[in-house]
Enzyme design. Structure first.
Site, mmCIF file in Angstrom:
data_model
loop_
_atom_site.group_PDB
_atom_site.id
_atom_site.type_symbol
_atom_site.label_atom_id
_atom_site.label_comp_id
_atom_site.label_asym_id
_atom_site.label_seq_id
_atom_site.Cartn_x
_atom_site.Cartn_y
_atom_site.Cartn_z
ATOM 1 N N ALA A 9 0.854 -1.191 0.000
ATOM 2 C CA ALA A 9 0.000 0.000 0.000
ATOM 3 C C ALA A 9 0.887 1.237 0.000
ATOM 4 O O ALA A 9 1.703 1.421 0.914
ATOM 5 C CB ALA A 9 -0.924 0.006 1.215
ATOM 6 N N THR A 40 5.109 14.954 -0.680
ATOM 7 C CA THR A 40 6.294 15.009 -1.533
ATOM 8 C C THR A 40 6.108 14.074 -2.726
ATOM 9 O O THR A 40 5.119 13.347 -2.822
ATOM 10 C CB THR A 40 7.558 14.596 -0.750
ATOM 11 O OG1 THR A 40 7.474 13.192 -0.445
ATOM 12 C CG2 THR A 40 7.669 15.378 0.555
ATOM 13 N N HIS A 59 7.761 11.471 -3.251
ATOM 14 C CA HIS A 59 8.180 10.126 -2.869
ATOM 15 C C HIS A 59 7.133 9.096 -3.297
ATOM 16 O O HIS A 59 7.472 7.982 -3.732
ATOM 17 C CB HIS A 59 8.399 10.073 -1.352
ATOM 18 C CG HIS A 59 8.881 8.739 -0.853
ATOM 19 N ND1 HIS A 59 10.140 8.263 -1.114
ATOM 20 C CD2 HIS A 59 8.250 7.777 -0.117
ATOM 21 C CE1 HIS A 59 10.282 7.063 -0.563
ATOM 22 N NE2 HIS A 59 9.153 6.754 0.041
#
Length: 220
Positions: free
Chosen positions: A145, A151, A153
């Site tokens: 998940a 950000t 990321h």
């Protein structure tokens, strides 16, 4: 001598003409255009053409072409590896539970299932590839998940997980089924881990069974 009745010098129909000419002129109404509604029946010719276009496909199938499909019931002896990420464990545990319940529902024996835990979704592909190349498994489930943050990321992990799982399956030569949730928030993830949107872990297991059966019985 009685006077003869007065006669009109106007031609016959003049009074009618006078009444018509005194009436206000109106522009003729344009004929209303008629357009078929989206739900209206298609013309018979179009329906006939559509049916005719399908005839070669039906004829080809009748001529002996095969359609290969996996089976959810013909799974005797199939073995599965499950790679599950611990990151966002509140979600991934529910996904794993759904996958194991689906295996049980379709009579996959527990001893034919191996669960491997990795730190996060980024680490799933390399573990999946290692399991796939071991020759011990017919399909690999990849469960994780990834939830969007503030950000970029999220994008890096989600894209790497998706492409990595695909490459793992291609290099190992067996199905590696992508069961990594990529959601905007935790609510979306929980809804897909047993909530109102179902359990994607269970769907991943069902896909893995069908693909493993297809490879074992038809594409070996």
């Amino acid at each position: 001598m009685a006077a003869s009745p007065a006669t009109s010098s106007a031609p016959a129909g003049a009074s009618s003409f006078a009444r018509l000419s005194s009436a206000p002129l109106r522009a003729p109404r344009a004929a209303a255009a008629s357009f078929p509604s989206p739900n209206s029946a298609r013309p018979a010719a179009l329906v006939a053409d559509a049916r005719a276009s399908r005839l070669p496909v039906v004829a080809a199938a009748a001529a002996g072409h095969q359609r290969l499909m996996g089976s959810l019931t013909n799974n005797e002896g199939l073995r599965f590896g499950v790679v599950v990420a611990r990151f966002n464990e509140i979600v991934t545990n529910l996904l794993l539970q759904g996958a194991l319940e689906a295996f049980e529902r379709y009579s996959v024996k527990a001893e034919n299932i191996t669960v491997v835990s990795v730190p996060g979704s980024f680490e799933i592909p390399v573990a999946a590839q290692k399991l796939g190349k071991s020759g011990k498994y017919d399909a690999i489930l990849c469960i994780g998940a990834v939830i969007r943050g503030d950000t970029t990321h999220y994008d890096a992990v989600a894209n790497s997980a998706a492409s990595g799982v695909l490459n793992a399956g291609l290099s190992a030569g067996i199905p590696c089924v992508f069961g990594v949730l990529t959601c905007d928030d935790m609510d979306q993830a929980l809804n897909r881990a047993g909530g109102k949107a179902g359990n994607k872990g269970a769907e991943t297991a069902i896909t893995a069974i069908e693909m493993a059966s297809l490879f074992r019985h038809h594409l070996a």
